[in-house]
Design a protein around this motif. Structure first.
Motif, short mmCIF file in Angstrom:
data_model
loop_
_atom_site.label_atom_id
_atom_site.label_comp_id
_atom_site.label_asym_id
_atom_site.label_seq_id
_atom_site.Cartn_x
_atom_site.Cartn_y
_atom_site.Cartn_z
N GLY A 165 -7.90 -0.36 -1.11
CA GLY A 165 -7.12 0.26 0.14
C GLY A 165 -6.58 -0.88 0.76
N ARG A 173 -4.61 -1.31 -9.10
CA ARG A 173 -4.62 -0.58 -7.90
C ARG A 173 -6.01 -1.19 -7.20
N PRO A 232 2.78 1.46 -4.19
CA PRO A 232 1.80 0.77 -5.23
C PRO A 232 2.27 0.23 -6.51
N GLY A 237 0.70 -1.19 0.05
CA GLY A 237 -0.14 0.14 0.04
C GLY A 237 0.93 1.28 0.05
N LEU A 261 -1.82 3.89 -1.27
CA LEU A 261 -3.24 3.63 -0.98
C LEU A 261 -3.67 4.03 0.44
#
Length: 287
Positions: A171, A168, A158, A155, A220
């Motif tokens: 989260g 992607r 990325p 995270g 993220l």
């Protein structure tokens, strides 16, 4: 210094207890009788590169929780008790799919290679998602302990995901990692030996596997759950969140008066803790 040394000794004892619990736990099916499971989907040639898919009833464009187990980077399994049971019981009826991931262990693969395994697994799951009735664009990474470190690392940077061909995710939920700043841990003269086994002696390797040092703009959104009973988990999470804020990235810190094991095992049981994690995830995957 005395408090710090006491913490490290207690931390080593706590980890030993946690690993013993994993090693002696029964590895039966982590599911209710009605749950459908796709077992051992391969994302690589190694036997450790497998994941299980837990499907909700009649899935259609289902969001996905992508769960990474812990075990000090050296042991553990996607079916260990506490990894799936209560999470599946809570999120599957809400229409979520749950994927539980294995990855290669130290010494075969170090933490950065393990993170790459998780990224490759994510890419494979996203490619197959539609065939299971899942939405490849609504994945949330979740991990506990060593797994929390791995998902926080992905995270934070990325680019590691895109290099593996993964899209992607929405989260990350990091469940009680005290390894957000690997460099800080390794530079302290007295630290549990498990970190030496995992991260080695090269400072470049420490930084390469450190979520704090890999954190960059475009990271993220993340929820960092931390045990307030541990010395260093919440301070590391807060420092990570402070750095993220300077980069325009959302990192929420959620301290809990639970043990390290309870943060994983009780997630999904009725509680304010489960409700707060669920609200964070729901907000990420909302259409």
């Amino acid at each position: 210094m005395g408090k710090r040394r006491a913490f490290l000794m207690a931390g080593a004892a706590w980890i030993a207890l946690g690993l013993a619990g994993i090693a002696h736990a029964a590895s039966g099916e982590a599911r209710r009788p009605e749950t459908r499971v796709v077992h051992d989907v391969a994302y690589g040639s190694d036997p450790g590169q497998r994941f299980d898919v837990y499907l909700p009833p009649s899935p259609h464009d289902a969001p996905v929780i992508f769960m990474v187990h812990g075990g000090a980077w050296t042991i553990g399994d996607k079916t260990n008790p506490g990894v799936v049971e209560d999470k599946a019981a809570y999120w599957l009826p809400k229409g979520y799919m749950l994927i539980s991931v294995n990855y290669r262990m130290v010494p075969e693969a170090g933490p950065l290679e393990q993170a790459n395994d998780v990224a490759r697994a994510l890419a494979a799951a996203q490619r197959l998602a539609a065939s299971w009735g899942a939405d490849p664009h609504r994945f949330v990474l979740m991990g506990h302990s060593a797994g929390a470190h791995l998902v926080a690392l992905l995270g934070a940077d990325p680019a590691l995901l895109s290099a593996a061909g993964a899209a992607r995710p929405r989260g990350v939920v990091s469940l009680d990692s005290a390894a957000m700043d690997v460099v800080q841990i390794m530079e302290f003269p007295r630290h549990p030996r498990l970190y030496d086994r995992a991260f080695g002696e090269n400072p470049r390797d420490w930084a390469a596997a450190s979520p704090y040092h890999r954190l960059r703009s475009g990271a993220l959104p993340m929820l960092a759950v931390c045990s307030s009973r541990r010395f260093d988990a919440c301070p590391q999470a807060r420092r990570f969140a402070q750095k993220a804020a300077t980069l325009g990235t959302r990192v929420d810190v959620l301290p809990q008066d639970l043990s390290h094991a309870e943060i994983n095992r009780t997630l999904g049981q009725p509680s304010d803790y489960t409700a707060r994690v669920s609200a964070f995830i729901d907000g990420l995957v909302a259409l």
